[in-house]
Design an enzyme around this catalytic site. Structure first.
Site, mmCIF file in Angstrom:
data_model
loop_
_atom_site.group_PDB
_atom_site.id
_atom_site.type_symbol
_atom_site.label_atom_id
_atom_site.label_comp_id
_atom_site.label_asym_id
_atom_site.label_seq_id
_atom_site.Cartn_x
_atom_site.Cartn_y
_atom_site.Cartn_z
ATOM 1 N N ASP A 1 -2.295 -10.528 -2.521
ATOM 2 C CA ASP A 1 -3.189 -10.213 -1.237
ATOM 3 C C ASP A 1 -4.752 -9.445 -1.592
ATOM 4 O O ASP A 1 -4.865 -9.524 -2.481
ATOM 5 C CB ASP A 1 -2.192 -8.554 -0.722
ATOM 6 N N ASP B 1 -4.425 -13.081 3.255
ATOM 7 C CA ASP B 1 -5.408 -12.480 3.836
ATOM 8 C C ASP B 1 -6.635 -13.164 3.426
ATOM 9 O O ASP B 1 -7.847 -11.751 3.370
ATOM 10 C CB ASP B 1 -5.684 -11.331 4.491
ATOM 11 N N HIS C 1 -6.223 -7.254 -0.554
ATOM 12 C CA HIS C 1 -6.855 -5.947 -0.461
ATOM 13 C C HIS C 1 -5.331 -5.307 -1.907
ATOM 14 O O HIS C 1 -4.523 -5.589 -2.276
ATOM 15 C CB HIS C 1 -5.686 -5.144 0.049
ATOM 16 N N HIS D 1 0.815 -0.912 -0.012
ATOM 17 C CA HIS D 1 -0.633 -0.144 0.229
ATOM 18 C C HIS D 1 1.257 1.093 -0.567
ATOM 19 O O HIS D 1 0.206 2.777 0.318
ATOM 20 C CB HIS D 1 -0.742 0.037 1.370
#
Ligand code: Q9C
Ligand code: ZN
Length: 358
Positions: free
Chosen positions: A204, A294, A206, A168
């Site tokens: 991931d 995740d 996200h 991120h």
């Protein structure tokens, strides 16, 4: 041959963290036990060779991140303490310098204390800073670069237990538990060592908004990501299929948003599209894998439906590229399952790779 597993304990002091969820302080999901659990589970299999990172210095970080955000990560805590802030409380931004704040005004000056600049460089309330944050973030970069070293030295797969995660973090932006973009730094480093084309595959849960931003207009880096649909999933503002890169990078960003409760079969279907894009790009460098766990069905902050056995299938599919893989840990918050899921993923990844080199 054992799989190199690069880890250090520097991250342990990046602890005691609080994040704000809907305005309420909660213990940060991104906690030290994540990495300890994965390390212990992998080492219990006897298939891994645990090694410490070597110091790669500040230059690879500066090749990706603006000096002003590196300076912020390094000094926000000490500036806050010097200003009399409570050393028992993590730092979070209390402002956000949005485009709308400036409007037509040419605002040029930053506040003096680096802690007061957080609002200019952090996009959320989940990225706290404590005394140990900067050294943990630097160590995570060294872990990532040492993982790359092992693969360039001939290991078909190596895994870097990076914490904090990185995907991120943008060129001058922290957020989403991330400070320095470990995977982006690896990609840039491999290019600096002479490669022409490198692919980053981000699994991931996200969207890796930071990685996408860093390489958006670059013709030498392909970024492909599978993730929860940003229409209703963090980080909300990027990761739609319509985002495909710009300029020399046009067509080299590939977003594959997934609906809630996506299971292993559907995930593997989408993954094939990502893998096809990587094959077509013809990288001449190891694949950089942003490996988040995740996507697991019981992850406390995510909503896909993968099972432990699915990770072996995903690892196998990535291995079918027949390319060396630099795996870099990103997210994954179901502490009790992280170890088994990492064993499954890396096992699938390494099994097929052994088949290729045989
Ligand atoms: N209600 C990584 O997995 N919190 N970062 C989202 C949504 C931040 C995830 C809260 C999630 C950051 C590396
Ligand atoms: Zn994540």
């Amino acid at each position: 041959m054992p799989i190199p597993l690069i880890a250090s304990d520097h991250h342990l002091a990046h602890d005691g963290l609080i994040e704000l969820v809907a305005g309420r302080p909660v213990p940060c999901y991104e906690m030290p036990q994540r990495v300890t659990a994965i390390r212990d589970a992998l080492m219990a299999t006897d298939n891994y060779a645990l090694d410490a990172p070597t110091d790669h210095g500040p230059d690879p970080i500066a090749a990706v991140h603006a000096l002003e955000v590196i300076d912020l990560v390094e000094h926000a805590w000490s500036d806050a303490i010097a200003a009399g802030r409570d050393p028992g409380q993590p730092l979070l931004p209390d402002t956000f310098l949005l485009r709308e704040y400036a409007g037509p005004m040419p605002l040029e000056r930053m506040p003096l204390g680096r802690h007061d600049r957080l609002g200019a460089f952090c996009f959320d309330t989940a990225t706290p800073i404590v005394a140990g944050t900067a050294s943990a973030a630097r160590a995570a970069v060294d872990i990532a670069l040492t993982t790359l070293d092992r693969v360039l030295d001939g290991a078909p797969v190596a895994f870097g237990l990076c914490r904090p995660p990185g995907h991120h973090a943008g060129r001058r932006l922290i957020g989403g538990y991330c400070y320095f973009n470990n995977a982006a730094i690896v990609a840039e480093a491999v290019l600096a060592r002479g490669a022409q084309r490198v692919a980053i595959l981000d699994v991931d849960f996200h969207h890796g908004n930071g990685t996408q931003q860093i390489f958006w207009d670059r013709g030498d880096v392909l970024y492909g990501s599978l993730h929860g649909d940003p229409s209703a999933i963090y980080p909300y503002f990027s990761g739609h299929a319509s985002e495909r890169g710009g300029g020399a990078g046009e067509g080299l960003t590939l977003n594959l948003p997934l609906p809630p409760e996506t299971d292993g079969d559907a995930y593997l279907g989408a993954l094939e599209e990502g893998l096809a894009a990587i094959r077509a790009f013809e990288p001449d460098a190891p694949v950089v894998l942003s490996l988040g766990l995740d996507t697991y069905h019981a992850d406390p902050i995510c909503n896909l439906a993968l099972e432990t056995s699915d990770y072996a299938r995903i690892g196998n599919a990535v291995a079918s590229l027949g390319m060396p893989v630099v795996a870099i840990l990103e997210g994954g918050y179901a502490i009790e399952a992280l170890g088994a899921n990492a064993v499954s993923f890396l096992g699938g990844l390494a099994d097929s790779t052994v088949g290729f080199s045989a």
